[in-house]
Design a protein around this motif. Structure first.
Motif, short mmCIF file in Angstrom:
data_model
loop_
_atom_site.label_atom_id
_atom_site.label_comp_id
_atom_site.label_asym_id
_atom_site.label_seq_id
_atom_site.Cartn_x
_atom_site.Cartn_y
_atom_site.Cartn_z
N ASP A 74 0.85 -1.19 0.00
CA ASP A 74 0.00 0.00 0.00
C ASP A 74 0.88 1.23 0.00
N GLY A 75 0.28 2.36 -0.22
CA GLY A 75 1.04 3.59 -0.26
C GLY A 75 0.15 4.80 -0.15
N TYR A 76 0.79 5.95 0.02
CA TYR A 76 0.08 7.22 0.13
C TYR A 76 0.90 8.29 -0.58
N ASP A 77 0.23 9.07 -1.41
CA ASP A 77 0.88 10.16 -2.13
C ASP A 77 0.38 11.48 -1.54
N PRO A 78 1.24 12.20 -0.78
CA PRO A 78 0.77 13.44 -0.15
C PRO A 78 0.43 14.54 -1.16
N HIS A 79 0.99 14.46 -2.38
CA HIS A 79 0.71 15.49 -3.38
C HIS A 79 -0.71 15.37 -3.92
N ARG A 144 -2.07 13.07 14.77
CA ARG A 144 -0.75 12.68 15.27
C ARG A 144 0.35 13.20 14.35
N LEU A 145 1.46 13.58 14.93
CA LEU A 145 2.59 14.07 14.13
C LEU A 145 3.09 13.00 13.16
N SER A 146 2.91 11.73 13.50
CA SER A 146 3.40 10.65 12.65
C SER A 146 2.44 10.32 11.50
N ASP A 147 1.28 10.94 11.44
CA ASP A 147 0.29 10.66 10.39
C ASP A 147 0.81 11.21 9.07
N ARG A 149 -0.61 11.87 6.38
CA ARG A 149 -1.46 12.85 5.71
C ARG A 149 -1.05 14.28 6.02
N ARG A 150 -0.38 14.49 7.14
CA ARG A 150 0.01 15.85 7.53
C ARG A 150 0.93 16.49 6.51
N ALA A 151 1.72 15.67 5.82
CA ALA A 151 2.72 16.21 4.88
C ALA A 151 2.09 17.10 3.82
N SER A 152 0.85 16.82 3.44
CA SER A 152 0.22 17.60 2.38
C SER A 152 -0.30 18.94 2.91
N PHE A 153 -0.21 19.17 4.22
CA PHE A 153 -0.71 20.42 4.80
C PHE A 153 0.39 21.24 5.46
N GLU A 154 1.62 20.73 5.45
CA GLU A 154 2.70 21.44 6.15
C GLU A 154 3.76 21.93 5.18
#
Length: 154
Positions: A74-79, A144-147, A149-154
């Motif tokens: 699985d994976g997640y793309d913050p962009h 959580r800081l480890s989530d 999903r936060r990368a796309s908002f910071e």
């Protein structure tokens, strides 16, 4: 459809293989001694099958070479704020042919864990499914800081 319902898009067979080919580590699910177990494995895709290495003579691929298994990535793309998951289910067998082993070695299948991994195991997918979906935007203040999903908002 209310605003909290997330829509998931099923991935095509080819899209699933593309994602598998683009990754190197998956979670292998097996039944061991009558109960489910999950093992992280590094793998390569060879001739539209998944190949990984295991310790020779292990209880997993010793006497019983063929066994049903599933591999998930699985994976997640913050962009794009999209997550995806692919599951391959099928049977495993031990690769005996040296030319196939050489071809797999040429794809840089090197076990990450130290120790001898002399058995080359092929998972031949009988079922291959995948989905991609938009991830719910997190409440940044309560996430959580480890989530990831936060990368796309910071």
């Amino acid at each position: 459809m209310n605003s909290h319902t997330q829509h998931a898009d099923n991935l095509t067979f080819d899209q699933c293989w593309e994602l598998l080919e683009g990754d190197t580590v998956g979670r292998l699910a097996l039944v061991v001694d009558g109960h489910p177990e999950i093992f992280p494995v590094n793998y390569v895709v060879h001739r539209r099958s998944i190949v990984f290495r295991s310790a020779g003579g292990s209880k997993l691929w010793g006497a019983e070479a063929a066994r049903p298994a599933a591999l998930e990535i699985d994976g997640y793309d913050p962009h794009t704020e999209e997550a995806w998951s692919v599951v391959a289910r099928g049977d495993t067998d031990v690769i005996q042919d040296q030319a196939d082993k050489d071809a797999v070695d040429a794809l840089n299948l090197e076990p990450w864990q130290p120790g001898p991994k002399d058995s080359y195991i092929r998972l031949s997918a009988k079922a291959l499914t995948g989905r991609r979906f938009q991830v719910t935007k997190p409440d940044v203040w309560n996430t959580r800081l480890s989530d990831r999903r936060r990368a796309s908002f910071e």
